[in-house]
Design an enzyme around this catalytic site. Structure first.
Site, PDB file in Angstrom:
ATOM      1  N   HIS A 219       0.022   3.911   2.955  1.00 41.69           N
ATOM      2  CA  HIS A 219      -0.021   3.583   4.386  1.00 41.69           C
ATOM      3  C   HIS A 219       1.350   3.768   5.048  1.00 41.69           C
ATOM      4  CE1 HIS A 219      -1.636   1.334   7.922  1.00 41.69           C
ATOM      5  NE2 HIS A 219      -0.332   1.088   8.100  1.00 41.69           N
TER       6      HIS A 219
ATOM      7  N   GLU B 226       0.848  -1.203   0.000  1.00 45.85           N
ATOM      8  CA  GLU B 226       0.000   0.000   0.000  1.00 45.85           C
ATOM      9  C   GLU B 226       0.880   1.249   0.000  1.00 45.85           C
ATOM     10  OE1 GLU B 226      -2.599  -0.212   3.368  1.00 45.85           O
ATOM     11  OE2 GLU B 226      -3.403  -2.183   2.816  1.00 45.85           O
TER      12      GLU B 226
END
Length: 250
Positions: free
Chosen positions: A230, A227
């Site tokens: 994140h 991700e």
């Protein structure tokens, strides 16, 4: 003509001229008397212009000084240099459901301190941090798990996530004018195109991700491979899972 007659003639002329002058002065005085009176301030430069709107006072921001590192704070109270798009307070997310009662970004103080430092560096380069998610109460984690009970996408609420500890944020970068940088995918895109180690992407996207990653790591955060948005605060991984809930406007 005798001197006496010349004198009398001149005297008459003078008297006539004086009478005319006095009459003109009386007219001027009458006009002035009838005219509307305008008060001129002694120092017009210091007088307020009442035609202008009242000055809007800037809201004073709070300071983190003296707060415990584990205290939860509302980030917007301490800086107005961030941008917010809190997706889980809407249905525009991979859950297709609103799981927050209202949009707020809370973190622990130590997370906020690191974010402020990182954002200061981004601003010097012409960018700002934009938030998609911040601290997440554990009760919300349970809501998410009920919708998508898959640990590949949602952390099991029994153990909790770093979001539940106030040490994780989901972010991107925008220009100072508010335009999002191209990161290759939208937030919450779960596929290989969102992986940090996917280099099969246009050079601009790779550079944008690298800017975000290197700067955040410089200020104490670490990323996860799958991700690009994140980031976890290294100093926040050992905190307890929390269920602190903020108040929403009535």
């Amino acid at each position: 003509m005798s001197s006496a007659r010349i004198f009398l003639k001149c005297l008459g002329t003078v008297i006539f001229l004086v009478m005319i002058g006095c009459g003109e002065q009386r007219k001027a005085d009458d006009i002035k008397k009838d005219a509307p009176q305008v008060m001129v301030p002694q120092n017009s430069m210091t007088m307020p212009d009442k035609t202008l709107p009242a000055k809007v006072e800037k809201i004073l921001l709070k300071t983190l000084e003296g707060l415990s590192d584990t205290t939860f704070i509302r980030l917007a109270d301490y800086s107005d240099d961030f941008v917010y798009d809190m997706r889980y307070a809407t249905e525009n997310n991979f859950l297709k459901a609103k799981v927050y009662d209202c949009a707020e970004c809370y973190t622990r103080v130590k997370t906020a301190k690191a974010l402020l430092k990182a954002n200061k560096e981004f601003i010097e380069k012409g960018y700002k941090i934009k938030f998609f998610d911040c601290y997440r109460p554990n009760s919300v984690q349970y809501k998410m798990w009920a919708i998508v009970p898959n640990p590949q996408y949602v952390a099991n609420p029994v153990k909790g996530s770093i979001h539940n500890k106030g040490g994780a944020v989901d972010i991107t970068l925008v220009t100072l004018a508010g335009e999002e940088l191209d990161m290759g995918t939208d937030f919450d895109f779960f596929g290989k195109r969102a992986y940090h180690d996917n280099v099969d992407l246009p050079q601009l996207i790779l550079e944008n991700r690298l800017l975000l990653k290197e700067t955040m790591e410089k200020h104490g955060f670490w990323s996860i491979r799958t991700e690009w948005w994140h980031y976890n605060l290294s100093a926040g991984t050992n905190d307890k899972v929390a269920n602190f809930k903020w108040d929403c406007p009535s």
